[in-house]
Design an enzyme around this catalytic site. Structure first.
Site, mmCIF file in Angstrom:
data_model
loop_
_atom_site.group_PDB
_atom_site.id
_atom_site.type_symbol
_atom_site.label_atom_id
_atom_site.label_comp_id
_atom_site.label_asym_id
_atom_site.label_seq_id
_atom_site.Cartn_x
_atom_site.Cartn_y
_atom_site.Cartn_z
ATOM 1 N N ASP A 99 38.193 111.484 59.307
ATOM 2 C CA ASP A 99 36.604 112.267 58.662
ATOM 3 C C ASP A 99 35.382 111.710 58.965
ATOM 4 O O ASP A 99 36.047 110.352 58.156
ATOM 5 C CB ASP A 99 37.097 113.288 57.468
ATOM 6 C CG ASP A 99 37.437 114.704 58.105
ATOM 7 O OD1 ASP A 99 35.579 115.174 57.742
ATOM 8 O OD2 ASP A 99 37.848 115.986 57.532
ATOM 9 N N ASP A 195 31.903 115.256 60.617
ATOM 10 C CA ASP A 195 31.603 116.603 60.060
ATOM 11 C C ASP A 195 30.188 117.292 60.112
ATOM 12 O O ASP A 195 29.265 116.140 59.887
ATOM 13 C CB ASP A 195 32.111 116.150 58.495
ATOM 14 C CG ASP A 195 32.030 117.761 57.287
ATOM 15 O OD1 ASP A 195 32.595 118.488 57.116
ATOM 16 O OD2 ASP A 195 31.122 117.082 56.528
ATOM 17 N N GLU A 237 32.480 118.762 64.179
ATOM 18 C CA GLU A 237 32.290 119.981 63.787
ATOM 19 C C GLU A 237 30.846 120.674 63.434
ATOM 20 O O GLU A 237 30.077 120.083 63.421
ATOM 21 C CB GLU A 237 32.329 120.134 62.100
ATOM 22 C CG GLU A 237 32.831 121.021 61.944
ATOM 23 C CD GLU A 237 33.166 121.678 60.583
ATOM 24 O OE1 GLU A 237 33.418 122.093 58.857
ATOM 25 O OE2 GLU A 237 32.104 120.428 59.540
ATOM 26 N N HIS A 311 40.693 123.451 56.262
ATOM 27 C CA HIS A 311 40.771 123.127 55.035
ATOM 28 C C HIS A 311 39.799 124.374 54.247
ATOM 29 O O HIS A 311 39.106 124.853 53.414
ATOM 30 C CB HIS A 311 41.030 122.316 54.893
ATOM 31 C CG HIS A 311 39.245 121.581 55.159
ATOM 32 N ND1 HIS A 311 39.119 120.998 56.392
ATOM 33 C CD2 HIS A 311 38.183 120.944 54.646
ATOM 34 C CE1 HIS A 311 37.825 120.765 56.612
ATOM 35 N NE2 HIS A 311 37.497 120.356 55.762
ATOM 36 N N ASP A 312 38.664 124.827 55.582
ATOM 37 C CA ASP A 312 37.906 125.858 55.461
ATOM 38 C C ASP A 312 38.175 127.148 55.689
ATOM 39 O O ASP A 312 37.094 127.903 55.359
ATOM 40 C CB ASP A 312 35.906 125.839 55.764
ATOM 41 C CG ASP A 312 35.797 123.753 55.424
ATOM 42 O OD1 ASP A 312 35.954 123.549 54.719
ATOM 43 O OD2 ASP A 312 35.410 123.637 55.980
HETATM 44 O O1 TEU Z 1 32.621 121.820 56.617
HETATM 45 C C1 TEU Z 1 30.887 122.895 56.879
HETATM 46 C C2 TEU Z 1 30.624 123.825 56.583
HETATM 47 O O2 TEU Z 1 29.119 124.019 56.884
HETATM 48 C C3 TEU Z 1 30.837 125.125 55.279
HETATM 49 O O3 TEU Z 1 29.399 124.962 54.808
HETATM 50 C C4 TEU Z 1 32.044 125.842 56.270
HETATM 51 O O4 TEU Z 1 30.741 126.935 56.363
HETATM 52 C C5 TEU Z 1 31.808 126.423 55.101
HETATM 53 O O5 TEU Z 1 33.034 126.181 54.392
HETATM 54 C C6 TEU Z 1 32.540 127.733 55.147
HETATM 55 O O6 TEU Z 1 32.352 128.603 54.361
HETATM 56 C C7 TEU Z 1 32.236 121.013 56.300
HETATM 57 C C8 TEU Z 1 33.183 120.612 55.841
HETATM 58 O O7 TEU Z 1 34.857 120.276 56.518
HETATM 59 C C9 TEU Z 1 33.566 121.002 54.446
HETATM 60 O O8 TEU Z 1 34.940 121.031 53.938
HETATM 61 C C10 TEU Z 1 32.499 120.562 53.364
HETATM 62 O O9 TEU Z 1 32.663 121.275 52.573
HETATM 63 C C11 TEU Z 1 30.995 120.436 54.407
HETATM 64 O O10 TEU Z 1 31.633 120.367 56.146
HETATM 65 C C12 TEU Z 1 30.261 119.819 53.544
HETATM 66 O O11 TEU Z 1 30.608 118.100 54.164
#
Ligand code: TEU
Ligand code: CA
Length: 543
Positions: A99, A195, A237, A311-312
């Site tokens: 990542d 990310d 992403e 994971h989100d």
């Molecule tokens: O997530 C991107 C992101 O925009 C997140 O806020 C996502 O929209 C949210 O989790 C959904 O509600 C990335 C990573 O995947 C996430 O785990 C991190 O927290 C975030 O970036 C900050 O680095």
């Protein structure tokens, strides 16, 4: 026809290290734990592991707040462990992608500690400052600006205030990032998951977040300075991606990224213009339209990533399948078949391959994620009632996807022998890897087979996609075509039986979620969630 690359036939498995496997019994998953489980991944048949951040971090946002890009977070292990992971995986033909978090660092990063000392500090402009904050909001709630008395200015943070945004306008900062990327490439990794990469061209004072004017210029520079010509998988992403701008990222001629994660389908069950917590039911017709649009747009000049989970996100079987005992397995297999028949690189998120479900806890304290905690505070403050809030969180919180992986039916699901860092899903006695491996009809073996089919069938990798019967209210069906072959992917998206017209006579069955597929002439009655992939030759059905 695009140039064939190794990731066109790969399947990626995403590991959330904290919740994968705890090898030293401190309740936290670790790198040694991953090494111990390589045989399991090998058995599933995946080619690549995407590791969520393992760098040194105060863990305010589970590793997305990096305090040292060159070190491993102590709870996950050491640099030695990481090197061992790379070499052990290599022996098994498994690649590792890391990542890359370069939109922001931790506020504990040396750069930021220096940056906030004074405006003359050489690192001050590594970050984004303003004397007057505007109304930009952080994605985790509240203002995106935080005051620092030492410099009498505010810094920008699109995420937690402990995650200051880096200033990509600063050439020195960019060079420092490229140097770091090359350090990891030289260690033998096979690429990066990037990310929130579409945020790096931001112009916060003009309220531009995604897709800023310089975004693609930065990506091309990054590629030139680091991964170009090295045959690495890069996946960005991009919550702001549209089919049109996504062509820019993954068109091989532009030398940017291998592919992006786009989220158009993921947003289909939220009320437009609102937050993910404001949910509405998914319309199958919308899902068909959106996924098909991406398949078609990126057919020739780009490449898609294929995913339901990460994971989100909440668990897909709880979200768009049916996680009751009666239909969990059937619907999880349906969703797998639907996605893995498409063109692109599939990503499997740990636990998806055994049909893990949402957490379903009524205890708000089980939802430990910083995003969830912030939204709870914010919404209660704004007067939302606790009950409807809990319901939204049960459906959508990131915690749902982060519970410890369920290995077996012993205490703590075999993830650890001590209480894990977050609650284990209570259904682990029923849903676990051990049980899946024992049952020849399990969800695990559906995934295993889908991975194998992609390797065996060129048509699954490169065949042209076409949606069929776009207005059918309950069936998602499409064809893939390559030379004289046609593949049909036909999925009943719901638990009610339904009829579907399909003119195939002579076919080879590639996979199905029922053991006794019956196609009587042209009409099929599809049972609950019934789904299959069949292949015909010479377009026989048209004869
Ligand atoms: O997530 C991107 C992101 O925009 C997140 O806020 C996502 O929209 C949210 O989790 C959904 O509600 C990335 C990573 O995947 C996430 O785990 C991190 O927290 C975030 O970036 C900050 O680095
Ligand atoms: Ca551990």
């Amino acid at each position: 026809m695009i140039n064939e690359k190794w990731w066109h036939s790969s399947v990626v498995y995403q590991i959330y290290p904290k919740s994968f496997y705890d090898s030293n019994q401190d309740g936290i998953g670790d790198i040694q734990g991953i090494i111990e489980k390589i045989p399991y991944l090998k058995k599933l048949g995946i080619d690549v592991i995407w590791l969520n951040p393992i760098y040194k971090s105060p863990q305010v946002d589970n590793g997305y707040d990096i305090s040292d890009y060159y070190d491993i977070h102590y709870e996950f292990g050491s640099m030695k462990d990481f090197e061992k992971l790379i070499s052990e995986c290599k022996l098994q033909g498994i690649k590792i992608i890391l990542d890359l978090v370069v939109n922001h660092t931790s506020d504990q990063h040396q750069w930021f500690k220096e940056a906030k000392k004074s405006i003359d500090n050489p690192f001050h402009n590594y970050y984004i400052w303003s004397e007057k904050p505007n109304n930009l909001q952080s994605n985790f709630g509240g203002s995106a600006w935080e005051y620092v008395p030492e410099v009498n200015k505010y810094y920008l943070h699109f995420y937690a205030k402990e995650q200051p945004d880096l200033n990509w306008e600063n050439k020195e900062m960019r060079s420092a990032i490229y140097e770091m990327m090359n350090f990891w490439i030289d260690k033998g990794i096979s690429g990066f998951r990037m990310d929130v990469i579409d945020l790096i061209g931001k112009e916060p004072l003009s309220y531009i977040k995604e897709n800023g004017p310089k975004l693609h210029e930065y990506l091309q520079e990054m590629s030139r300075e680091t991964f170009r010509g090295k045959d690495l998988l890069t996946v960005g992403e991009t919550w702001g991606a549209t089919p049109e701008n996504s062509v820019l990222y993954s068109n091989p001629e532009r030398n940017e990224l291998s592919m992006v994660f786009q989220f158009e389908q993921i947003n289909l069950d939220k009320i437009p213009g609102k937050q993910r917590w404001d949910v509405k039911p998914l319309e199958l017709i919308d899902l068909k339209r959106v996924l098909s649009k991406w398949q078609v747009t990126l057919n020739e000049t780009g490449w898609n990533s294929l995913f339901w989970n990460n994971h989100d996100l909440p668990r897909i079987v709880s979200r768009w399948g049916d996680d009751t005992d009666e239909f969990r397995e059937l619907s999880a297999k349906m969703l797998a078949i639907l996605l893995h028949g498409m063109k692109g690189t599939p990503y499997i998120y740990q636990g998806e391959e055994i049909g893990m479900t949402n957490l379903k806890s009524n205890n708000i304290d089980d939802f430990v994620d910083i995003e969830t905690q912030n939204i709870i505070k914010e919404r209660l403050r704004n007067g939302q009632d606790k009950e409807s809030l809990l319901k939204a969180i049960q459906l959508k919180a990131r915690d749902n996807g982060r519970t410890p992986l369920q290995w077996n039916n012993s205490k703590y699901a075999g993830f650890s022998t001590v209480p894990p860092w977050m609650s284990v899903n209570q259904n682990f006695e029923l849903i676990n890897i051990d049980q899946n491996l024992k049952d020849k009809n399990s969800i695990f073996y559906t995934y295993q087979k889908l991975i194998q089919i992609r390797k065996d069938e060129k048509i699954i990798r490169f065949g042209t996609y076409e949606l069929i019967d776009e207005n059918h209210p309950s069936v998602f069906a499409y064809t893939r075509k390559l030379k004289d072959e046609t593949v049909y992917v036909i999925c009943n998206f719901y638990k009610e039986k339904t009829e579907f017209e399909c003119q195939v006579n002579n076919f080879e069955l590639l996979i199905s979620n029922y053991n006794d597929l019956q196609i009587e002439k042209q009409k099929i009655t599809l049972r609950p969630f019934e789904s299959f992939i069949i292949k015909t030759k010479e377009n026989q059905h048209e004869a």
